[in-house]
Motif scaffolding. Structure first.
Motif, PDB file in Angstrom:
ATOM      1  N   VAL A 109       1.005  15.475   5.581  1.00 26.66           N
ATOM      2  CA  VAL A 109       1.173  14.039   5.379  1.00 26.66           C
ATOM      3  C   VAL A 109       0.730  13.645   3.975  1.00 26.66           C
ATOM      4  N   GLY A 110      -0.326  14.309   3.486  1.00 24.07           N
ATOM      5  CA  GLY A 110      -0.864  13.992   2.166  1.00 24.07           C
ATOM      6  C   GLY A 110       0.087  14.283   1.025  1.00 24.07           C
ATOM      7  N   VAL A 111       1.041  15.181   1.239  1.00 23.33           N
ATOM      8  CA  VAL A 111       2.044  15.446   0.209  1.00 23.33           C
ATOM      9  C   VAL A 111       2.787  14.156  -0.139  1.00 23.33           C
ATOM     10  N   THR A 112       3.198  13.426   0.888  1.00 27.75           N
ATOM     11  CA  THR A 112       3.899  12.159   0.655  1.00 27.75           C
ATOM     12  C   THR A 112       2.974  11.127   0.033  1.00 27.75           C
ATOM     13  N   THR A 113       1.749  11.045   0.538  1.00 24.01           N
ATOM     14  CA  THR A 113       0.794  10.061   0.016  1.00 24.01           C
ATOM     15  C   THR A 113       0.576  10.264  -1.475  1.00 24.01           C
ATOM     16  N   LYS A 114       0.405  11.519  -1.892  1.00 25.43           N
ATOM     17  CA  LYS A 114       0.162  11.775  -3.309  1.00 25.43           C
ATOM     18  C   LYS A 114       1.394  11.482  -4.156  1.00 25.43           C
ATOM     19  N   PHE A 284     -10.991  14.810   3.197  1.00 24.58           N
ATOM     20  CA  PHE A 284     -12.046  14.989   2.212  1.00 24.58           C
ATOM     21  C   PHE A 284     -11.723  16.144   1.272  1.00 24.58           C
ATOM     22  N   SER A 285     -10.961  17.120   1.768  1.00 21.69           N
ATOM     23  CA  SER A 285     -10.621  18.290   0.960  1.00 21.69           C
ATOM     24  C   SER A 285      -9.565  17.975  -0.092  1.00 21.69           C
ATOM     25  N   ASN A 286      -8.418  17.419   0.343  1.00 22.88           N
ATOM     26  CA  ASN A 286      -7.333  17.215  -0.624  1.00 22.88           C
ATOM     27  C   ASN A 286      -7.324  15.828  -1.240  1.00 22.88           C
ATOM     28  N   GLU A 287      -8.122  14.895  -0.705  1.00 19.40           N
ATOM     29  CA  GLU A 287      -8.324  13.556  -1.284  1.00 19.40           C
ATOM     30  C   GLU A 287      -7.042  12.740  -1.383  1.00 19.40           C
ATOM     31  N   ALA A 288      -6.014  13.103  -0.613  1.00 17.95           N
ATOM     32  CA  ALA A 288      -4.780  12.320  -0.635  1.00 17.95           C
ATOM     33  C   ALA A 288      -5.063  10.910  -0.125  1.00 17.95           C
ATOM     34  N   GLY A 289      -4.787   9.924  -0.948  1.00 19.45           N
ATOM     35  CA  GLY A 289      -5.016   8.545  -0.569  1.00 19.45           C
ATOM     36  C   GLY A 289      -6.390   8.010  -0.920  1.00 19.45           C
ATOM     37  N   ILE A 290      -7.288   8.869  -1.399  1.00 18.13           N
ATOM     38  CA  ILE A 290      -8.625   8.402  -1.776  1.00 18.13           C
ATOM     39  C   ILE A 290      -8.563   7.622  -3.082  1.00 18.13           C
ATOM     40  N   GLY A 291      -7.748   8.066  -4.027  1.00 17.35           N
ATOM     41  CA  GLY A 291      -7.601   7.363  -5.294  1.00 17.35           C
ATOM     42  C   GLY A 291      -7.987   8.179  -6.498  1.00 17.35           C
ATOM     43  N   MET A 430     -13.251   4.137  -1.204  1.00 18.68           N
ATOM     44  CA  MET A 430     -12.209   4.155  -2.228  1.00 18.68           C
ATOM     45  C   MET A 430     -10.813   4.186  -1.616  1.00 18.68           C
ATOM     46  N   ALA A 431     -10.703   4.729  -0.414  1.00 19.67           N
ATOM     47  CA  ALA A 431      -9.392   4.877   0.215  1.00 19.67           C
ATOM     48  C   ALA A 431      -8.803   3.529   0.636  1.00 19.67           C
ATOM     49  N   ILE A 432      -9.643   2.544   0.915  1.00 20.16           N
ATOM     50  CA  ILE A 432      -9.144   1.260   1.416  1.00 20.16           C
ATOM     51  C   ILE A 432      -8.246   0.569   0.393  1.00 20.16           C
ATOM     52  N   PRO A 433      -8.725   0.290  -0.828  1.00 17.80           N
ATOM     53  CA  PRO A 433      -7.825  -0.335  -1.805  1.00 17.80           C
ATOM     54  C   PRO A 433      -6.675   0.573  -2.225  1.00 17.80           C
TER      55      PRO A 433
END
Length: 471
Positions: A109-114, A284-291, A430-433
């Motif tokens: 899923v994180g692939v798309t987010t990034k 937490f590992s790939n940080e996708a969506g964290i910013g 950080m993920a919220i905004p």
């Protein structure tokens, strides 16, 4: 002291709730929504990233600070390291082998987010107080959503300033050096190693200062050398272990898939616990969506935002699907996760490698982790500088850098339970905004992606039909 104990309890509670179900729903649910909304377009063009990373489309005159491959390496240097070594071990220890399956889901899923967050980081770059163009979630919010959303941009910058401190990386790097190198050689004693910790902390601080003097350009050059070589080195170690225990591989994969839907490896057979641990560790590992990925990818030299989005998609694949999977398989096929009673985190991974390489196992891990941990420290300085400059102007950098260097030394010698809880909790904030702004601006990325891929001949333009505004 009662006051300190109260603060510590409060911060621990904050970190626990920050990474609770609402955030995981925002990260994974939001990423799934983006996947559906994009109609899988990012995955269809993943191969385009190879040409971009090879520099086929590089132009030295494009706006930005670093080439695509250096932007990706910088982003990866902030995620690869102890999280891939100790984080996977913790996931297996607390959630069982099935947690790895849910880490994979998070990465897919994180692939798309990034793709979306990195595209927006270039699409909505904005000037700092010195007039230099910068990228990152706070600039995406300010330039893309408008001034009325500024509180959300400030919220990200504050959370980033608190969540991107170097204390954890410094502390864990010193611990790994002490346990894998200094203790076996008799350089330190079990009951005291203050001077060793201080010496390593000072060395880390000096090396960090040497690198950050060159700002993002030097950080990018460092990262593009360290990250690929350490990943290849770790893959080589893993292949040796997999070859040694190759008969156990089918059973390890079967265990991951079956346990993912049973939860039998955790207390009470709680399936929800397995999912929660796997998703949180994956995020937490790939940080996708964290910013943080936007802070790095926003510095790429390009005039095409979608190009950097395509490059960013490689991150979760390398970080979680490759490196974290390597760690998980080594722990499972060696049996270390079942027989290493009382062993957790990086020590569990170290025990797994020791079953093949003997006393060299921890040293091999050290060779891989120490450079990546150092690159994380210098990358976090760059992220922090962006946050402090957004909040207080670029002149505040001269105050931030000395404090950051001192925190490296502090992290090397201090017990950091309270600080770590603050860092972990603010990291989640950080993920919220980041996710809210990404979801609100997703339509503009879809439109830009359609135009970009069509111009390259990678998509067929809809013949004589009006294009949907979200495409």
């Amino acid at each position: 002291m009662p006051l300190l104990e109260t603060i510590e309890t409060a911060l621990n509670t904050f970190a626990t709730y920050a990474w609770g179900t609402p955030l995981l729903v925002l990260l994974v649910g939001g990423g799934l929504a983006l996947l559906i909304y994009s109609r899988g377009r990012p995955y269809r063009h993943l191969g385009h990233s190879i040409d971009l990373l090879r520099g086929v489309y590089d132009n030295a005159d494009d706006p930005g600070q670093v080439p695509h491959r250096q932007a990706l390496s910088t982003a990866l240097s902030g995620t690869l390291g102890l999280g891939n070594i100790s984080g996977v071990a913790i996931a297996i220890s607390t959630g069982g082998p099935g947690a790895i399956f849910w880490m994979w889901v998070t990465a897919l899923v994180g692939v798309t987010t990034k793709f979306y967050t990195a595209s927006l980081a270039v699409m909505y770059r904005g000037p700092d107080s010195s007039g230099e163009i910068q990228g990152g979630p706070m600039y995406v919010i300010r330039e893309g959503l408008g001034r009325r959303w500024m509180p959300l941009a400030i919220f990200f910058a504050v959370a980033g300033l608190c969540g991107l401190l170097p204390v954890f990386q410094a502390n864990q790097t010193v611990q790994l050096l002490r346990e894998s190198f200094a203790l076996p050689l008799g350089w330190v004693r079990e009951d005291g190693s203050f001077w060793f910790n201080l010496g390593v902390g000072l060395l880390l601080a000096v090396l960090t200062l040497v690198v950050i003097v060159g700002r993002i350009q030097r950080i990018g050059r460092l990262a593009v050398r360290i990250v690929p070589s350490m990943v290849v080195f770790y893959l080589g170690l893993t292949l040796v272990v997999l070859g040694y225990f190759w008969r156990e591989l089918p059973a390890a994969f079967a265990l991951i898939f079956t346990d993912a839907f049973s939860g039998q490896s955790v207390a009470g057979g709680a399936l929800g616990t397995v999912i929660s641990i796997g998703v949180s560790r994956g995020a937490f590992s790939n940080e996708a969506g964290i910013g943080t990925e936007s802070l790095a990818h926003g510095a790429a030299k390009t005039t095409e935002p979608i190009r950097e989005g395509v490059v960013a998609m490689v991150g979760p694949i390398v970080d979680t699907l490759v490196v974290c999977t390597c760690t998980a398989l080594v722990i499972l096929i060696t049996g270390a996760w079942q027989h290493g009673e009382g062993i957790e985190g990086v020590s569990l991974t170290s025990e797994a490698f020791s079953r093949v390489f003997g006393h060299w196992g921890p040293l091999f891990l050290l060779v891989m982790v120490a450079p990546l941990a150092f690159s994380t420290i210098v990358t976090f300085w760059y992220y922090g500088v962006k946050c402090v400059s957004f909040l207080f102007g670029t002149g505040a950098q001269r105050f931030y850098t000395p404090v950051y260097i001192l925190l490296i030394i502090f992290g090397a010698v201090a017990s950091l339970t309270m600080v770590n809880s603050l860092v972990i909790g603010m990291y989640a904030m950080m993920a919220i905004p980041t996710m809210l702004s990404t979801l609100l601006l997703a339509k503009r990325v879809n439109r830009a992606a359609h135009d970009y891929f069509t111009a390259l001949g990678l998509e067929k333009r809809a013949a004589r039909k009006p294009r949907h505004p979200g495409d």
